[in-house]
Design an enzyme around this catalytic site. Structure first.
Site, PDB file in Angstrom:
ATOM      1  CG  ASP A 152      -6.466  98.487  21.523  1.00 36.59           C
ATOM      2  OD1 ASP A 152      -6.005  97.456  22.039  1.00 36.59           O
ATOM      3  OD2 ASP A 152      -6.731  98.591  20.315  1.00 36.59           O
ATOM      4  CB  ILE A 206       0.665 101.652   9.045  1.00 39.27           C
ATOM      5  CG1 ILE A 206       1.397 102.870   9.641  1.00 39.27           C
ATOM      6  CG2 ILE A 206      -0.165 102.047   7.831  1.00 39.27           C
ATOM      7  CD1 ILE A 206       0.510 104.007  10.070  1.00 39.27           C
ATOM      8  NE  ARG A 237      -2.309  92.012   1.019  1.00 36.34           N
ATOM      9  CZ  ARG A 237      -2.715  91.018   1.802  1.00 36.34           C
ATOM     10  NH1 ARG A 237      -1.947  89.944   1.953  1.00 36.34           N
ATOM     11  NH2 ARG A 237      -3.877  91.086   2.433  1.00 36.34           N
ATOM     12  N   GLY A 287       0.340  95.359   9.759  1.00 35.50           N
ATOM     13  CA  GLY A 287       0.323  94.733   8.444  1.00 35.50           C
ATOM     14  C   GLY A 287       0.968  95.517   7.332  1.00 35.50           C
ATOM     15  CB  VAL A 288       0.279  98.829   5.822  1.00 36.88           C
ATOM     16  CG1 VAL A 288       0.928  99.740   4.781  1.00 36.88           C
ATOM     17  CG2 VAL A 288      -1.090  98.364   5.330  1.00 36.88           C
ATOM     18  N   GLY A 289       2.709  98.540   7.776  1.00 40.84           N
ATOM     19  CA  GLY A 289       3.993  99.047   8.247  1.00 40.84           C
ATOM     20  C   GLY A 289       5.103  98.018   8.197  1.00 40.84           C
TER      21      GLY A 289
END
EC number: 2.7.2.1
Length: 396
Positions: free
Chosen positions: A146, A207, A285, A331-333
């Site tokens: 990473d 994000i 969520r 996931g959020v982005g």
């Protein structure tokens, strides 16, 4: 044509994706959850099917054996030796690993030594490598870091204003994380914009439950929000992100929650962020649902989360002296359309604006208004594909 498997091993999970290379075709993918716990879950997806079994999996080696046997059971492969390469995501490569590396010699031992920089991740990543080495000792194993993408940062960006000896003797500096994701979406952004990556200035926002933001210039990382460890930077699902360091000795003196380094790590890494402020959940969520119900703590957590992200984007607009695009991923982005709208609406002065008709759940591509000077893009990340590509490149 060869078959290559990309692995992301967590402390109690193993996420995988099998590719036909160089066609980059996904043959199957899956997730093994609750490793080391009762009622482990193994899910395999292929040919439009999803097969799941519940069983007890004691360790990563057993998980890998079940994965390989499932590939044969579902006729995805005929024998183990059809898989000619395996690539493993590793969070921390430190200054030692500047690029993806074949696992040979003392490479795995070095990965384990670097667990100090990513105590929640590197030990699990190494367990995945050892498990595959035990069962498939003769195939090419590659570790993909990473941190590698961020080794292009200039010294002014990665050094901390501490006495120099802590850098020279202890290697305390910014390393960043999520580099594989930032690298991938930067390349995809160039394709989407129809311009050479070398000509672009991008701000990539990974994000998810963890989150990081990177300033990318000419395809190179020039600054990133995560720091010495993945704890630094923006507020996250359960992590604080950046806080005043003096808070730590203060709480050690005046509370009973910070008696040991393990206590400090637990609170900052696992009990803070959205979860800590909302006292509800680390999942966006759940936070959005609680906000809709008028929950004050959830609303505050959401506002703080958006605020920290806006500030980092603004910071990197300064670092880059402007930007061609802001990219949302993870996931959020990728999935929280109201979150994207709220982030961008607070920095619209810079020339970015979201078209509400384009900014919908599940969208990919350019969600900007026609007049926006800085494009806003939604690009699904594919870290597994980057890993598979690196395995192919490094095969003997």
């Amino acid at each position: 044509m060869t078959k290559t498997i990309a692995i992301n091993a967590g402390s109690s999970s193993l996420k995988w994706q099998l590719y036909l290379m160089p066609e980059e075709k996904v043959l199957a993918k899956g997730l093994i959850e609750r490793i080391g716990l009762k009622d482990s879950i193994s899910t395999v997806k292929f040919d439009g099917r999803s097969e799941q079994q519940i069983l007890d999996i004691e360790n990563h080696t057993q998980a890998v054996k079940i994965l390989l046997d499932d590939l044969i059971r579902f006729d995805i492969i005929k024998a183990y030796d059809e898989i000619t390469g395996v690539g493993h995501r590793v969070v921390a490569g430190g200054e030692y690993f500047k690029e993806s590396t074949v696992v040979e010699g003392d490479v795995l031992e070095k990965v384990e030594e670097l667990s100090l920089l990513a105590p929640l991740h590197n030990p699990a990543n190494a367990a995945g490598v050892r498990a595959f080495k035990e069962l498939l000792p003769d195939i090419t194993s590659v570790v993909v870091f990473d941190t590698s993408f961020h080794t292009s940062m200039p010294e002014k960006a990665y050094r901390y204003p501490l006495p120099t000896k802590y850098y020279t003797e202890n290697k305390v500096r910014k390393y960043g994380a999520h580099g594989t994701s930032h690298q991938f979406v930067a390349g995809e952004a160039a394709k989407l914009l129809g311009r050479p990556l070398e000509d672009l200035k991008l701000i990539t926002c990974h994000i998810g439950n963890g989150g990081s933001i990177t300033a990318v210039k000419a395809g190179k990382s020039v600054d990133t929000s995560m720091g010495f460890t993945p704890l630094g930077g923006i507020m996250m699902g359960t992590r604080t992100g950046d806080i005043d360091p003096a808070i730590i000795p203060y709480l050690m003196q005046y509370t009973e929650d910070f008696n040991t380094p393990e206590d400090i790590s637990r609170v900052l890494n696992r009990e803070s962020g959205l979860l800590g402020v909302s006292a509800n959940s680390s999942d966006m969520r759940d936070i959005e649902a609680a906000v809709a119900e008028g929950n004050h703590e959830a609303s505050l957590a959401y506002e703080m989360y958006v605020d920290r992200i806006q500030k980092h984007i603004g910071q990197y607009l300064a670092v880059l002296n402007g930007a061609d695009a802001i990219v949302f991923t993870a996931g959020v982005g990728e999935n929280a359309e109201s979150f994207r709208r709220d982030v961008i609406s607070g920095i619209s002065w810079f020339g970015c604006d979201v078209d509400d008709e384009k900014n919908v759940f599940g969208v990919t591509g350019d969600i900007s208004t026609e007049a926006a000077k800085i494009r806003v893009l939604v690009i699904p990340t594919d870290e597994e594909l980057v890993i598979a590509r690196d395995v192919e490149r490094l095969k003997k």
